[in-house]
Design a protein around this motif. Sequence first.
Motif, PDB file in Angstrom:
ATOM      1  N   CYS A   1      -5.382   1.619   5.855  1.00 42.06           N
ATOM      2  CA  CYS A   1      -4.402   2.558   6.417  1.00 42.06           C
ATOM      3  C   CYS A   1      -4.229   3.795   5.547  1.00 42.06           C
ATOM      4  N   CYS A   2      -4.201   3.637   4.235  1.00 45.79           N
ATOM      5  CA  CYS A   2      -3.960   4.776   3.349  1.00 45.79           C
ATOM      6  C   CYS A   2      -4.958   4.805   2.198  1.00 45.79           C
TER       7      CYS A   2
ATOM      8  N   ALA B   1      -6.631  -1.016   1.095  1.00 44.35           N
ATOM      9  CA  ALA B   1      -5.954  -0.945   2.392  1.00 44.35           C
ATOM     10  C   ALA B   1      -6.569   0.184   3.201  1.00 44.35           C
TER      11      ALA B   1
ATOM     12  N   CYS C   1       0.861  -1.177   0.000  1.00 48.04           N
ATOM     13  CA  CYS C   1       0.000   0.000   0.000  1.00 48.04           C
ATOM     14  C   CYS C   1       0.903   1.235   0.000  1.00 48.04           C
ATOM     15  N   ALA C   2       0.302   2.413  -0.098  1.00 51.08           N
ATOM     16  CA  ALA C   2       1.107   3.626  -0.231  1.00 51.08           C
ATOM     17  C   ALA C   2       1.936   3.927   1.011  1.00 51.08           C
ATOM     18  N   CYS C   3       1.422   3.580   2.202  1.00 53.66           N
ATOM     19  CA  CYS C   3       2.167   3.914   3.427  1.00 53.66           C
ATOM     20  C   CYS C   3       3.076   2.774   3.870  1.00 53.66           C
ATOM     21  N   GLY C   4       2.970   1.611   3.218  1.00 51.21           N
ATOM     22  CA  GLY C   4       3.878   0.507   3.508  1.00 51.21           C
ATOM     23  C   GLY C   4       3.443  -0.397   4.643  1.00 51.21           C
ATOM     24  N   THR C   5       2.253  -0.180   5.198  1.00 48.23           N
ATOM     25  CA  THR C   5       1.780  -1.034   6.297  1.00 48.23           C
ATOM     26  C   THR C   5       1.389  -2.416   5.798  1.00 48.23           C
TER      27      THR C   5
HETATM   28 ZN   LIG Z   1      -1.218   1.883   3.839  1.00 50.56          ZN
END
Ligand SMILES: [Zn+2]
Length: 190
Positions: free
Chosen positions: A86-87, A84, A8-12
Amino acid sequence: MPELGYGCACGTLRGTVADATSAGYSHVLCHCLDCRSAYTWLGHDDPGVVDILQTAQDCIRLTEGQDRLRAFRHTPRGALRWYATCCSVPLFVTPLRPRLVHVGMNADRLDDPAAIGPVRAEGFIRTRGGKVRHKGILHIATRLGARVIGRNLSGDWTDTPFFDAAGNPIREPEVLSRRERADALAALRG
Ligand SMILES: [Zn+2]
Ligand SMILES: [Zn+2]
């Protein structure tokens, strides 16, 4: 194709796409309103066209942040659109039943989108006359059919990160209301 990383974009949330043989995936562009409005529904700009890696669900692994994976559907009959939390980036689209094995992955989430090679087909291209047309559909249909038949014969269709053993989505999908869907479509650039 070697194993590819994605996230995902934030890496989570992170994972891998296993290869497969060269026949195991297809690189396609989709112009359809649902693929595009998945972005606008999740708060992003309309990408205009969506770059997709089509493969089988047993090629997808989730290695980190599995609990961030959720799905929504544009309509009560619509495909599962996984993202995702998260982001809020779109990640995958799957049918409703694991036996269909298909998954389209948003190729913009790959660590190296160039690794999947040239586009082999395009879907839902809108012509000036207001019709839609497709390019390279025979390629897509042939590969998709081979994946479905192969995985059903081998039993590999049960190997999926998206469905549980009973064949239900791992998370209860949210279904957009008409109003929500209309808002997502209204945010498209025409
Ligand atoms: Zn994310
Ligand atoms: Zn589409």
